[in-house]
Design a protein around this motif. Sequence first.
Motif, PDB file in Angstrom:
ATOM      1  N   SER A   1      10.668 -75.334  40.729  1.00 42.33           N
ATOM      2  CA  SER A   1      10.717 -76.795  40.829  1.00 42.33           C
ATOM      3  C   SER A   1       9.951 -77.455  39.690  1.00 42.33           C
ATOM      4  O   SER A   1      10.415 -78.426  39.083  1.00 42.33           O
ATOM      5  N   LEU A   2       8.750 -76.921  39.403  1.00 46.23           N
ATOM      6  CA  LEU A   2       7.967 -77.464  38.297  1.00 46.23           C
ATOM      7  C   LEU A   2       8.699 -77.306  36.975  1.00 46.23           C
ATOM      8  O   LEU A   2       8.694 -78.208  36.127  1.00 46.23           O
ATOM      9  N   ALA A   3       9.327 -76.158  36.782  1.00 48.68           N
ATOM     10  CA  ALA A   3      10.078 -75.935  35.546  1.00 48.68           C
ATOM     11  C   ALA A   3      11.232 -76.918  35.430  1.00 48.68           C
ATOM     12  O   ALA A   3      11.499 -77.471  34.346  1.00 48.68           O
ATOM     13  N   ALA A   4      11.931 -77.177  36.561  1.00 49.07           N
ATOM     14  CA  ALA A   4      13.042 -78.134  36.536  1.00 49.07           C
ATOM     15  C   ALA A   4      12.549 -79.539  36.208  1.00 49.07           C
ATOM     16  O   ALA A   4      13.188 -80.279  35.448  1.00 49.07           O
ATOM     17  N   LEU A   5      11.400 -79.923  36.775  1.00 47.85           N
ATOM     18  CA  LEU A   5      10.851 -81.245  36.487  1.00 47.85           C
ATOM     19  C   LEU A   5      10.456 -81.385  35.029  1.00 47.85           C
ATOM     20  O   LEU A   5      10.690 -82.430  34.399  1.00 47.85           O
ATOM     21  N   LEU A   6       9.844 -80.332  34.458  1.00 45.16           N
ATOM     22  CA  LEU A   6       9.459 -80.385  33.050  1.00 45.16           C
ATOM     23  C   LEU A   6      10.676 -80.483  32.142  1.00 45.16           C
ATOM     24  O   LEU A   6      10.673 -81.220  31.145  1.00 45.16           O
ATOM     25  N   ILE A   7      11.728 -79.746  32.485  1.00 43.17           N
ATOM     26  CA  ILE A   7      12.950 -79.806  31.685  1.00 43.17           C
ATOM     27  C   ILE A   7      13.572 -81.196  31.761  1.00 43.17           C
ATOM     28  O   ILE A   7      13.996 -81.767  30.747  1.00 43.17           O
ATOM     29  N   ALA A   8      13.616 -81.768  32.979  1.00 44.06           N
ATOM     30  CA  ALA A   8      14.184 -83.112  33.139  1.00 44.06           C
ATOM     31  C   ALA A   8      13.374 -84.143  32.372  1.00 44.06           C
ATOM     32  O   ALA A   8      13.934 -85.042  31.717  1.00 44.06           O
ATOM     33  N   ALA A   9      12.039 -84.034  32.439  1.00 41.47           N
ATOM     34  CA  ALA A   9      11.193 -84.976  31.709  1.00 41.47           C
ATOM     35  C   ALA A   9      11.411 -84.856  30.207  1.00 41.47           C
ATOM     36  O   ALA A   9      11.454 -85.863  29.481  1.00 41.47           O
ATOM     37  N   GLY A  10      11.558 -83.637  29.716  1.00 40.80           N
ATOM     38  CA  GLY A  10      11.801 -83.438  28.290  1.00 40.80           C
ATOM     39  C   GLY A  10      13.124 -84.049  27.843  1.00 40.80           C
ATOM     40  O   GLY A  10      13.213 -84.650  26.764  1.00 40.80           O
ATOM     41  N   ILE A  11      14.163 -83.937  28.694  1.00 46.71           N
ATOM     42  CA  ILE A  11      15.462 -84.517  28.347  1.00 46.71           C
ATOM     43  C   ILE A  11      15.387 -86.036  28.300  1.00 46.71           C
ATOM     44  O   ILE A  11      15.920 -86.681  27.391  1.00 46.71           O
ATOM     45  N   VAL A  12      14.704 -86.620  29.284  1.00 47.97           N
ATOM     46  CA  VAL A  12      14.578 -88.080  29.321  1.00 47.97           C
ATOM     47  C   VAL A  12      13.830 -88.591  28.103  1.00 47.97           C
ATOM     48  O   VAL A  12      14.230 -89.575  27.463  1.00 47.97           O
ATOM     49  N   LEU A  13      12.736 -87.929  27.750  1.00 46.93           N
ATOM     50  CA  LEU A  13      11.959 -88.369  26.593  1.00 46.93           C
ATOM     51  C   LEU A  13      12.731 -88.191  25.292  1.00 46.93           C
ATOM     52  O   LEU A  13      12.558 -88.953  24.341  1.00 46.93           O
ATOM     53  N   TYR A  14      13.579 -87.157  25.255  1.00 43.50           N
ATOM     54  CA  TYR A  14      14.380 -86.932  24.046  1.00 43.50           C
ATOM     55  C   TYR A  14      15.454 -88.009  23.886  1.00 43.50           C
ATOM     56  O   TYR A  14      15.707 -88.500  22.786  1.00 43.50           O
ATOM     57  N   LEU A  15      16.093 -88.390  25.010  1.00 46.84           N
ATOM     58  CA  LEU A  15      17.158 -89.388  24.943  1.00 46.84           C
ATOM     59  C   LEU A  15      16.621 -90.804  24.835  1.00 46.84           C
ATOM     60  O   LEU A  15      17.260 -91.669  24.219  1.00 46.84           O
ATOM     61  N   LYS A  16      15.466 -91.047  25.429  1.00 46.77           N
ATOM     62  CA  LYS A  16      14.878 -92.389  25.411  1.00 46.77           C
ATOM     63  C   LYS A  16      13.422 -92.302  24.978  1.00 46.77           C
ATOM     64  O   LYS A  16      12.507 -92.381  25.809  1.00 46.77           O
ATOM     65  N   PRO A  17      13.185 -92.132  23.692  1.00 45.76           N
ATOM     66  CA  PRO A  17      11.798 -92.009  23.215  1.00 45.76           C
ATOM     67  C   PRO A  17      10.987 -93.285  23.378  1.00 45.76           C
ATOM     68  O   PRO A  17       9.767 -93.257  23.351  1.00 45.76           O
TER      69      PRO A  17
END
Length: 244
Positions: free
Chosen positions: A188-204
């Motif tokens: 779950s933590l890994a999924a949250l980190l991946i999702a956060a990374g995608i959001v920050l990449y798309l919307k810096p």
Amino acid sequence: MKKIYFILIILASCIKVSAQQVDPLKENMTFDIDNLGDGKITMSMTYNASQWDNFQKIYGSNALNLLKRQMERSLPAYYLQDWDYKEDAANRTYTLSFQALGLAKIDDNGSWVIDLDQKKPDITKMSDRNYAMTTTYNSYGVLVQELIKINLPDGAGNVTQDKNAFGKAIFTYELSPAHKGSRWIFLSLAALLIAAGIVLYLKPDILAMGKHKVKPFTVVSSQAAPAAVITPEPPANPNIEKQA
């Protein structure tokens, strides 16, 4: 566990014996699986006098590095670490142990799967979480007696013996919630980190939200400014007035 039996055949083929040799080469392997699917593999071999002499000539003092290299080539799908090698010259036996990460994997149904890479093996159930496989075969003129033990983790349940799409034997089992909880927490933590990374990449620009610009300010000294110095004018020259 794939291809590990190929290593055993290679080791057996390195031992030259005479036609009259009837003493079998004894191989023992143990797979201790933990709650994360990683496994500690321990393998040992016992030789007779002539076999031990040949093993020493072939591997010598570099046995650990040679065995390690063979294992890494035969198990490329796993990350191998924590190597340990010991020899018992009195009993003509060596023991090699190491960790294999990801030995058991989770399938689409959430069950853990261990691939035995054998068709119709002779499996004996020792307990609900302990199993053994025994076999005897001839490898390049060497009679080999092989014993493999598989120890599943504490909390493993619903253990079944099945086969994969290639007809090879597999073990499937489930972990009780108390033991698999930590695994799902990590996932779950890994999924949250991946999702956060995608959001920050798309919307810096999200990083800039909530930040306020601070106006620059001037530091005013508490000391009073020095008084201005007034230079007095020179007195008028009376001689200049008389000449005028």
